[in-house]
Design a protein around this motif. Structure first.
Motif, PDB file in Angstrom:
ATOM      1  N   ASP A   8       4.512   4.278   2.406  1.00  0.00           N
ATOM      2  CA  ASP A   8       4.346   2.873   2.045  1.00  0.00           C
ATOM      3  C   ASP A   8       4.268   2.078   3.341  1.00  0.00           C
ATOM      4  O   ASP A   8       5.299   1.758   3.945  1.00  0.00           O
ATOM      5  N   GLY A   9       3.048   1.807   3.782  1.00  0.00           N
ATOM      6  CA  GLY A   9       2.885   1.159   5.079  1.00  0.00           C
ATOM      7  C   GLY A   9       3.394   2.063   6.178  1.00  0.00           C
ATOM      8  O   GLY A   9       2.925   3.178   6.361  1.00  0.00           O
ATOM      9  N   ASN A  10       4.402   1.581   6.919  1.00  0.00           N
ATOM     10  CA  ASN A  10       4.988   2.359   8.008  1.00  0.00           C
ATOM     11  C   ASN A  10       6.232   3.141   7.576  1.00  0.00           C
ATOM     12  O   ASN A  10       6.883   3.759   8.410  1.00  0.00           O
ATOM     13  N   ALA A  11       6.543   3.108   6.288  1.00  0.00           N
ATOM     14  CA  ALA A  11       7.735   3.795   5.794  1.00  0.00           C
ATOM     15  C   ALA A  11       7.336   5.106   5.120  1.00  0.00           C
ATOM     16  O   ALA A  11       6.504   5.124   4.208  1.00  0.00           O
ATOM     17  N   VAL A  12       7.923   6.196   5.590  1.00  0.00           N
ATOM     18  CA  VAL A  12       7.639   7.522   5.049  1.00  0.00           C
ATOM     19  C   VAL A  12       8.909   8.062   4.391  1.00  0.00           C
ATOM     20  O   VAL A  12       9.988   8.039   4.986  1.00  0.00           O
ATOM     21  N   SER A  13       8.771   8.558   3.173  1.00  0.00           N
ATOM     22  CA  SER A  13       9.901   9.139   2.453  1.00  0.00           C
ATOM     23  C   SER A  13       9.511  10.524   1.963  1.00  0.00           C
ATOM     24  O   SER A  13       8.433  10.699   1.391  1.00  0.00           O
ATOM     25  N   LEU A  14      10.393  11.481   2.185  1.00  0.00           N
ATOM     26  CA  LEU A  14      10.106  12.861   1.798  1.00  0.00           C
ATOM     27  C   LEU A  14      11.278  13.398   0.981  1.00  0.00           C
ATOM     28  O   LEU A  14      12.439  13.275   1.374  1.00  0.00           O
ATOM     29  N   ARG A  15      10.960  13.979  -0.190  1.00  0.00           N
ATOM     30  CA  ARG A  15      11.972  14.547  -1.073  1.00  0.00           C
ATOM     31  C   ARG A  15      11.563  15.961  -1.480  1.00  0.00           C
ATOM     32  O   ARG A  15      10.382  16.296  -1.462  1.00  0.00           O
TER      33      ARG A  15
ATOM     34  N   ALA B 108      -2.532  -0.071  11.577  1.00  0.00           N
ATOM     35  CA  ALA B 108      -3.607   0.480  12.397  1.00  0.00           C
ATOM     36  C   ALA B 108      -3.589   2.003  12.357  1.00  0.00           C
ATOM     37  O   ALA B 108      -2.523   2.621  12.443  1.00  0.00           O
ATOM     38  N   ASN B 109      -4.769   2.593  12.197  1.00  0.00           N
ATOM     39  CA  ASN B 109      -4.948   4.050  12.182  1.00  0.00           C
ATOM     40  C   ASN B 109      -4.128   4.740  11.086  1.00  0.00           C
ATOM     41  O   ASN B 109      -3.771   5.911  11.210  1.00  0.00           O
ATOM     42  N   TRP B 110      -3.869   4.017   9.999  1.00  0.00           N
ATOM     43  CA  TRP B 110      -3.032   4.560   8.924  1.00  0.00           C
ATOM     44  C   TRP B 110      -3.629   5.833   8.329  1.00  0.00           C
ATOM     45  O   TRP B 110      -2.920   6.797   8.076  1.00  0.00           O
TER      46      TRP B 110
ATOM     47  N   MET C  86       0.853  -1.175   0.000  1.00  0.00           N
ATOM     48  CA  MET C  86       0.000   0.000   0.000  1.00  0.00           C
ATOM     49  C   MET C  86       0.895   1.232   0.000  1.00  0.00           C
ATOM     50  O   MET C  86       1.840   1.319   0.763  1.00  0.00           O
ATOM     51  N   ALA C  87       0.617   2.167  -0.873  1.00  0.00           N
ATOM     52  CA  ALA C  87       1.458   3.354  -0.961  1.00  0.00           C
ATOM     53  C   ALA C  87       0.627   4.532  -1.423  1.00  0.00           C
ATOM     54  O   ALA C  87      -0.353   4.369  -2.147  1.00  0.00           O
ATOM     55  N   ALA C  88       1.024   5.687  -0.994  1.00  0.00           N
ATOM     56  CA  ALA C  88       0.394   6.910  -1.483  1.00  0.00           C
ATOM     57  C   ALA C  88       1.462   7.976  -1.579  1.00  0.00           C
ATOM     58  O   ALA C  88       2.333   8.062  -0.720  1.00  0.00           O
ATOM     59  N   GLY C  89       1.422   8.777  -2.610  1.00  0.00           N
ATOM     60  CA  GLY C  89       2.430   9.822  -2.773  1.00  0.00           C
ATOM     61  C   GLY C  89       1.799  11.090  -3.276  1.00  0.00           C
ATOM     62  O   GLY C  89       0.801  11.055  -3.986  1.00  0.00           O
ATOM     63  N   CYS C  90       2.377  12.224  -2.925  1.00  0.00           N
ATOM     64  CA  CYS C  90       1.889  13.482  -3.468  1.00  0.00           C
ATOM     65  C   CYS C  90       3.066  14.374  -3.801  1.00  0.00           C
ATOM     66  O   CYS C  90       4.078  14.364  -3.097  1.00  0.00           O
ATOM     67  N   LEU C  91       2.951  15.108  -4.867  1.00  0.00           N
ATOM     68  CA  LEU C  91       4.004  16.012  -5.309  1.00  0.00           C
ATOM     69  C   LEU C  91       3.706  17.401  -4.783  1.00  0.00           C
ATOM     70  O   LEU C  91       2.693  17.989  -5.133  1.00  0.00           O
ATOM     71  N   ALA C  92       4.575  17.914  -3.942  1.00  0.00           N
ATOM     72  CA  ALA C  92       4.401  19.264  -3.402  1.00  0.00           C
ATOM     73  C   ALA C  92       5.033  20.250  -4.368  1.00  0.00           C
ATOM     74  O   ALA C  92       6.224  20.170  -4.628  1.00  0.00           O
ATOM     75  N   SER C  93       4.257  21.171  -4.861  1.00  0.00           N
ATOM     76  CA  SER C  93       4.712  22.059  -5.924  1.00  0.00           C
ATOM     77  C   SER C  93       4.498  23.511  -5.543  1.00  0.00           C
ATOM     78  O   SER C  93       3.626  23.837  -4.746  1.00  0.00           O
ATOM     79  N   PRO C  94       5.277  24.434  -6.131  1.00  0.00           N
ATOM     80  CA  PRO C  94       5.118  25.852  -5.806  1.00  0.00           C
ATOM     81  C   PRO C  94       3.964  26.489  -6.550  1.00  0.00           C
ATOM     82  O   PRO C  94       3.450  25.941  -7.528  1.00  0.00           O
TER      83      PRO C  94
END
Length: 240
Positions: free
Chosen positions: A80-87, A55-57, A1-9
């Protein structure tokens, strides 16, 4: 399970993609993104599928999406589950630490965070690095560039092109030898010569403003030859 969003100006799209467990998760995620970025900017590419969520994701994910993410440009948040990645890029170290702190306090210890935020080089620092404290030289008493002066401007033009015609002030300076009036005129003419050369390299003339300060803003002691040489300079400033 994964979710991503692109933060843009500015008003660029914010794309959210990946797979979540159910429609309620998707609706909550989109609602939070629209609240932070504005509904018109959010592009929904989220799928619903057979994925297992901690739980409580949903709650943790929505806590991650806070207003401070808007400080990030060219960024991506991936969960991705319990793994968070930020770029992405932020303006300074204080912003990077603030966002990292927000994320840490939003999650429980079962989550791991990979913080890949970078402090982006400012436009002014790019110009300063290209000039590297070098003096753009002219023929003595004239507004005619020397070969070494043109070589430096070749490098400066490459950086200016990357700034996409950002407004830049080109400021001429002289030492205090001779009359102030003649030095003001010479510094203005030299700034104009720099602009003319940069335009031949593809820089938009409208993006360059020129001025001559003459001897009024020395950076070194005019009583010494090396000091006078440092004062005979061209300055590049990103317009505010």
């Amino acid at each position: 399970m994964a979710a991503g969003c692109l933060a843009s100006p500015d008003n660029a799209p914010v794309v959210v993609s990946g797979t979540v467990a159910d429609e309620a998760s998707k609706a909550g995620l989109l609602a939070r993104l629209r609240e932070v970025y504005g509904a018109e900017r959010v592009v929904d590419q989220v799928a619903v599928g057979m994925v297992a969520a901690p739980a409580n994701w949903d709650s943790y994910l929505q806590r991650l999406i806070g207003p401070n993410l808007k400080m990030i440009t060219r960024g991506q948040l991936k969960v991705d589950g319990n793994a968070v990645s930020l770029r992405g890029d932020v303006a300074n170290e204080a912003q990077r630490q603030r966002i990292a702190s927000d994320i840490a306090t939003s999650l429980n210890p079962t989550y791991t965070v990979n913080n890949g935020l970078r402090v982006a080089a400012s436009e002014q620092s790019l110009l300063d690095a290209a000039l590297a404290d070098r003096i753009i030289e002219f023929e003595s008493g004239k507004a005619t560039l020397t070969e070494s002066g043109m070589a430096i401007l070749d490098q400066m033009s490459a950086v200016l092109l990357k700034l996409k015609n950002k407004k830049v002030d080109v400021i001429g300076h002289t030492d205090n030898s001779g009359s102030r009036a003649s030095n003001l005129s010479l510094s203005q003419a030299r700034a104009e010569a720099v602009k003319a050369y940069l335009v031949t390299k593809g820089i938009d003339a409208e993006s360059i403003a020129v001025s001559g300060e003459g001897p009024d803003r020395p950076v070194a002691d005019n009583r010494a030859p090396d000091g006078r040489a440092r004062n005979r300079r061209i300055e590049f400033k990103v317009a505010q």
